[in-house]
Enzyme design. Structure first.
Site, PDB file in Angstrom:
ATOM      1  N   TYR A  66      -3.316  34.210  23.549  1.00  0.00           N
ATOM      2  CA  TYR A  66      -1.902  34.389  23.214  1.00  0.00           C
ATOM      3  C   TYR A  66      -1.531  35.805  23.628  1.00  0.00           C
ATOM      4  O   TYR A  66      -2.162  36.400  24.504  1.00  0.00           O
ATOM      5  CB  TYR A  66      -1.718  34.113  21.701  1.00  0.00           C
ATOM      6  CG  TYR A  66      -0.283  33.884  21.301  1.00  0.00           C
ATOM      7  CD1 TYR A  66       0.526  32.961  21.956  1.00  0.00           C
ATOM      8  CD2 TYR A  66       0.265  34.608  20.240  1.00  0.00           C
ATOM      9  CE1 TYR A  66       1.841  32.767  21.583  1.00  0.00           C
ATOM     10  CE2 TYR A  66       1.589  34.412  19.861  1.00  0.00           C
ATOM     11  CZ  TYR A  66       2.365  33.492  20.540  1.00  0.00           C
ATOM     12  OH  TYR A  66       3.663  33.320  20.165  1.00  0.00           O
ATOM     13  N   LYS A 121      -2.024   3.838  21.577  1.00  0.00           N
ATOM     14  CA  LYS A 121      -2.074   3.918  23.034  1.00  0.00           C
ATOM     15  C   LYS A 121      -2.668   5.268  23.468  1.00  0.00           C
ATOM     16  O   LYS A 121      -3.464   5.340  24.402  1.00  0.00           O
ATOM     17  CB  LYS A 121      -0.651   3.770  23.589  1.00  0.00           C
ATOM     18  CG  LYS A 121      -0.580   3.702  25.089  1.00  0.00           C
ATOM     19  CD  LYS A 121      -0.654   2.280  25.583  1.00  0.00           C
ATOM     20  CE  LYS A 121      -0.544   2.208  27.092  1.00  0.00           C
ATOM     21  NZ  LYS A 121      -0.286   0.847  27.560  1.00  0.00           N
ATOM     22  N   GLU A 163       6.776   3.361  27.511  1.00  0.00           N
ATOM     23  CA  GLU A 163       6.112   2.319  26.721  1.00  0.00           C
ATOM     24  C   GLU A 163       7.144   1.535  25.912  1.00  0.00           C
ATOM     25  O   GLU A 163       8.056   2.127  25.332  1.00  0.00           O
ATOM     26  CB  GLU A 163       5.118   3.014  25.766  1.00  0.00           C
ATOM     27  CG  GLU A 163       4.120   2.098  25.133  1.00  0.00           C
ATOM     28  CD  GLU A 163       3.002   1.685  26.083  1.00  0.00           C
ATOM     29  OE1 GLU A 163       2.761   2.385  27.080  1.00  0.00           O
ATOM     30  OE2 GLU A 163       2.391   0.637  25.821  1.00  0.00           O
ATOM     31  N   ASP A 164       6.978   0.246  25.898  1.00  0.00           N
ATOM     32  CA  ASP A 164       7.738  -0.611  24.980  1.00  0.00           C
ATOM     33  C   ASP A 164       9.240  -0.356  25.028  1.00  0.00           C
ATOM     34  O   ASP A 164       9.888  -0.151  23.997  1.00  0.00           O
ATOM     35  CB  ASP A 164       7.197  -0.443  23.553  1.00  0.00           C
ATOM     36  CG  ASP A 164       5.810  -1.053  23.409  1.00  0.00           C
ATOM     37  OD1 ASP A 164       5.370  -1.731  24.340  1.00  0.00           O
ATOM     38  OD2 ASP A 164       5.168  -0.846  22.365  1.00  0.00           O
ATOM     39  N   ASP A 189       4.362  -1.865  30.873  1.00  0.00           N
ATOM     40  CA  ASP A 189       4.743  -3.280  30.740  1.00  0.00           C
ATOM     41  C   ASP A 189       5.113  -3.872  32.092  1.00  0.00           C
ATOM     42  O   ASP A 189       4.974  -5.067  32.313  1.00  0.00           O
ATOM     43  CB  ASP A 189       5.921  -3.434  29.776  1.00  0.00           C
ATOM     44  CG  ASP A 189       5.579  -2.885  28.399  1.00  0.00           C
ATOM     45  OD1 ASP A 189       4.516  -3.249  27.875  1.00  0.00           O
ATOM     46  OD2 ASP A 189       6.346  -2.071  27.877  1.00  0.00           O
ATOM     47  N   GLY A 223      10.797 -11.262  33.139  1.00  0.00           N
ATOM     48  CA  GLY A 223      10.856 -10.024  32.367  1.00  0.00           C
ATOM     49  C   GLY A 223      10.240  -8.874  33.157  1.00  0.00           C
ATOM     50  O   GLY A 223      10.030  -8.977  34.370  1.00  0.00           O
ATOM     51  N   ALA A 224       9.950  -7.798  32.433  1.00  0.00           N
ATOM     52  CA  ALA A 224       9.480  -6.560  33.069  1.00  0.00           C
ATOM     53  C   ALA A 224       8.273  -6.817  33.981  1.00  0.00           C
ATOM     54  O   ALA A 224       8.256  -6.403  35.136  1.00  0.00           O
ATOM     55  CB  ALA A 224       9.129  -5.540  31.991  1.00  0.00           C
ATOM     56  N   ALA A 225       7.268  -7.534  33.460  1.00  0.00           N
ATOM     57  CA  ALA A 225       6.019  -7.689  34.213  1.00  0.00           C
ATOM     58  C   ALA A 225       6.238  -8.529  35.466  1.00  0.00           C
ATOM     59  O   ALA A 225       5.808  -8.146  36.562  1.00  0.00           O
ATOM     60  CB  ALA A 225       4.951  -8.325  33.328  1.00  0.00           C
ATOM     61  N   ASN A 325       1.276 -13.866  25.204  1.00  0.00           N
ATOM     62  CA  ASN A 325       0.432 -13.526  24.054  1.00  0.00           C
ATOM     63  C   ASN A 325       1.203 -13.762  22.763  1.00  0.00           C
ATOM     64  O   ASN A 325       2.391 -13.521  22.727  1.00  0.00           O
ATOM     65  CB  ASN A 325       0.007 -12.052  24.120  1.00  0.00           C
ATOM     66  CG  ASN A 325      -1.266 -11.887  24.928  1.00  0.00           C
ATOM     67  OD1 ASN A 325      -2.105 -12.766  24.971  1.00  0.00           O
ATOM     68  ND2 ASN A 325      -1.378 -10.749  25.588  1.00  0.00           N
ATOM     69  N   ASN A 356      -3.587  -5.148  30.787  1.00  0.00           N
ATOM     70  CA  ASN A 356      -3.124  -3.892  31.398  1.00  0.00           C
ATOM     71  C   ASN A 356      -4.037  -2.720  31.038  1.00  0.00           C
ATOM     72  O   ASN A 356      -4.046  -1.709  31.733  1.00  0.00           O
ATOM     73  CB  ASN A 356      -1.663  -3.591  31.048  1.00  0.00           C
ATOM     74  CG  ASN A 356      -1.418  -3.623  29.569  1.00  0.00           C
ATOM     75  OD1 ASN A 356      -2.260  -4.079  28.801  1.00  0.00           O
ATOM     76  ND2 ASN A 356      -0.278  -3.129  29.149  1.00  0.00           N
TER      77      ASN A 356
END
Lengths: 476, 182
Positions: A66, A121, A163-164, A189, A223-225, A325, A356
């Site tokens: 520091y 995660k 994420e999500d 995703d 969807g996204a995938a 899922n 994933n």
């Protein structure tokens, strides 16, 4: 999820459950796990913490770590901002950013409730990829606010993991951030799932003697995938005229009634409606599947979504990926009985889990080690190919088209393939050979696992209070 | 309005769709009464899209009959313009786009005559090839020929793609239309 072994140790694929577990058992098991997770969350109060990585012997050391000594380091970075990747932990730090708008299967639970998932995660990133991942759920109302916030956070990080985030806003957010930031931005995703799907598919095509350029492919779910998967498939040579996308409204084609609406609300799906135009097909899933070689389903958890009759109507030796899922669109034994040559699901208790988690730890290890400026589709494809190669090395069979999560040795390999691709594309800030990238990735990941193991052995990480001492730690 | 053929812009590589082989030799002409049955579905697609923007744009049950009536009226009316776009390849004898405009008098402002685009619609596969721009150019010529000194376009305020299309081509918002149900 993963045994506490060193990354080089690989266990053989374990025997698989061939029977379909009764749904009530599944629910009971999930319920019990949930109760236990809640009790452990209360006990540990968070899953990660920051730990010094430099010696701190007394307060005098802080004159180096520091002020005043550190001012020199700041000045050096001021002159050359890229030195932040050499002189600080930025090279190995990513933010896991979410607005909490689509968390697991829970939906829009908000940023605070997303935190336990983001911590989990972060733990996976750290344990499997040696990455310091910081959970950053943000309270945000609009896409633009989200984008601006992440842009402003970015100087602290070598990469961003989205994420999500709900579809379709996830597409614009990812695209804008990739355009604006000088570091890799990833949406698991979309890209993680797509890369794992592509890896499995490449091996499935090989096993059934198919060429992607002449394969008739059906994507169930938009969807996204699957939107990302469609883009990668086309990049790999899939003929868009042989690609049929099916959603709740049936086959997606250019003149479908809702296409004008999509042009305003979901540009990516709109673009695919135009480029594929239903793969020349019109109607429902049944019409799409007739004579098709491949179905990649990422739709809804209902085992009657794809009927055995629909599988029978496909081309000989069809490939069926039922990835919803926790319940696939068709149970694997039913799909096989109907003639499917290869079946993959999203579940670990069946063969061929498309997961994933096979992808993101290695990809991030690789782009961080290369100090990459972005993460283009070529990198996603390189990761998918590496994953596919790793399964080939252990022998392809209809029951083994993808590595399993036990094969933690794949992560440094994926990292090396990813980093090498970044160098080849000219987006890396550092130059090393593939072997050097591999050695470095292995070292970083092993260090991470070693640290976790030592902390536990030394009692600094508290043992789980609901287990007997020396009990079942590290096993499933 | 004479018949004309337009070699539309070469599509960009990443946007190449099933019909994006090279250029689109689009054929544009004044609509005739025989075209009405083919034009009606295009106008209805446009109105159905508008419906999504506001409950006050809910499409009437008799919209199909009304579309036929309005198109028939305007094809005959010297103060209106209806242009039809024919497709290419398999769509050669099919109408794939429409633009309808009317001349309005402006009693208080100069220029006195205004051409207003009321409907402009192109089937999805024909977009992104410069065809929309061509439609706009042709309708501009047509309203000018009828003495219009200003060209306007009406569309739902939330249609940001339409707004962007006109903004890029020198249009600017001048009047607002605020609504409330009674």
């Amino acid at each position: 999820m993963v045994q506490a072994t060193t990354p080089t140790a690989e266990s053989p694929p374990r025997p698989r459950a061939e029977t379909v577990p009764p749904p009530e058992d599944e629910e009971a098991r999930t319920g019990a796990l949930g109760e236990r997770a809640l009790a452990l969350a209360r006990f540990y109060q968070g899953k990660i913490e920051t730990v010094p990585k430099v010696p701190v012997r007394s307060l005098t050391d802080f004159s180096l770590w520091y002020t005043p000594g550190i001012a020199h380091v700041s000045r050096a970075i001021e002159k050359d901002p890229d030195l932040s990747f050499e002189l600080t932990g930025r090279w190995n730090a990513i933010a896991i950013v979410t607005d909490g708008s689509r968390v697991l299967g829970l939906g829009d639970v908000g940023p605070a409730a997303a935190m336990p998932v983001m911590e989990g995660k972060a733990l996976l990133f750290r344990y499997l990829g040696g990455v310091n991942a910081i959970p950053v759920p943000i309270a945000i109302d609009t896409e633009d606010e989200f984008i601006e916030t992440v842009v402003r956070l970015s100087p602290a990080f070598g990469g961003i993991n989205l994420e999500d985030i709900a579809s379709p806003k996830c597409f614009r957010i990812l695209g804008e951030l990739q355009r604006r930031l000088p570091i890799p931005v990833w949406h698991d995703d979309q890209l993680g799932t797509a890369a794992a799907t592509i890896a499995g598919l490449l091996n499935a095509l090989t096993l059934t003697g198919r060429d992607i350029r002449t394969t008739r492919t059906v994507l169930l779910g938009a969807g996204a995938a699957n939107i990302a998967t469609a883009r990668l498939l086309i990049a790999l040579g899939q003929d868009a005229h042989l690609l049929t996308i099916v959603d709740q409204k049936g086959i997606l084609f250019a003149e479908r009634d809702d296409v004008d609406s999509l042009s305003l609300r979901n540009t990516w799906k709109y673009h695919l409606a135009l480029t594929t135009d239903g793969g020349g097909r019109r109607g429902t899933l049944a019409q799409a599947l007739r004579g098709a070689d491949v179905v990649l389903a990422a739709s809804r958890p209902d085992p009657t979504t794809i009927s055995p009759a629909a599988v029978r109507s496909m081309a000989p030796k069809p490939i069926v990926f039922a990835l919803a899922n926790p319940v696939p669109e068709i149970w694997p034994d039913q799909a096989r009985a109907a003639g499917a040559a290869i079946v993959a699901t999203g579940r670990s208790d069946f063969p061929n889990q498309v997961n994933n988690s096979l992808v993101f730890p290695g990809v991030f290890r690789g782009v961080l080690d290369a100090r990459a400026r972005s993460i283009p589709d070529e990198i996603v494809i390189a990761a998918a190919r590496e994953l596919a190669t790793h399964a080939q090395d252990r022998g392809l069979t209809p029951e083994h088209i993808l590595p399993t999560m036990e094969e933690v040795g794949i992560f440094p390999h994926i990292a090396a393939a990813t980093a090498e691709t970044a160098v080849r594309l000219g987006i890396a800030r550092t130059r090393r050979t593939r072997e050097e990238f591999y050695a470095h990735a292995l070292e970083v990941i092993q260090h991470s696992v070693h640290l976790a193991t030592r902390l536990l052995e030394d009692g600094l990480t508290l043992p789980m209070p609901d287990e007997p001492p020396g009990g079942t730690r590290g096993t499933r | 309005m004479s018949h004309s053929t337009h070699p539309a812009k070469e599509p960009k590589g990443h946007e190449a769709g099933p019909i994006a082989s090279s250029t689109l030799p689009i054929h544009l002409r004044a609509a005739t009464l025989d075209d009405v049955p083919a034009l009606v579905p295009l106008v209805l697609r446009l109105k159905s899209l508008n419906e999504e923007f506001d409950p006050l744009l809910k499409v009437r049950k008799d919209a199909e009959k009304m579309a036929a009536e309005v198109l028939t009226r305007d094809i005959k009316d010297p103060e209106a313009i209806v242009l039809a776009t024919e497709g290419v390849g398999a769509d050669k004898d099919r109408i794939v786009g429409v633009v309808r405009a009317r001349i309005r008098e402006r009693p208080f402002y100069a220029p006195e005559r205004e051409g207003v685009i009321l409907d402009i619609y192109l089937l999805p596969l024909y977009r992104r090839h410069g065809v929309g721009e061509y439609l706009l150019e042709e309708v501009t010529k047509a309203v000018k020929a009828k003495g219009a000194g200003v060209l306007t376009a009406e569309f739902p305020i939330q249609n940001h793609i339409a707004a962007s299309f006109y903004n890029k081509r020198g249009f600017r918002p001048t009047m607002g239309l605020y609504s409330r149900p009674l």
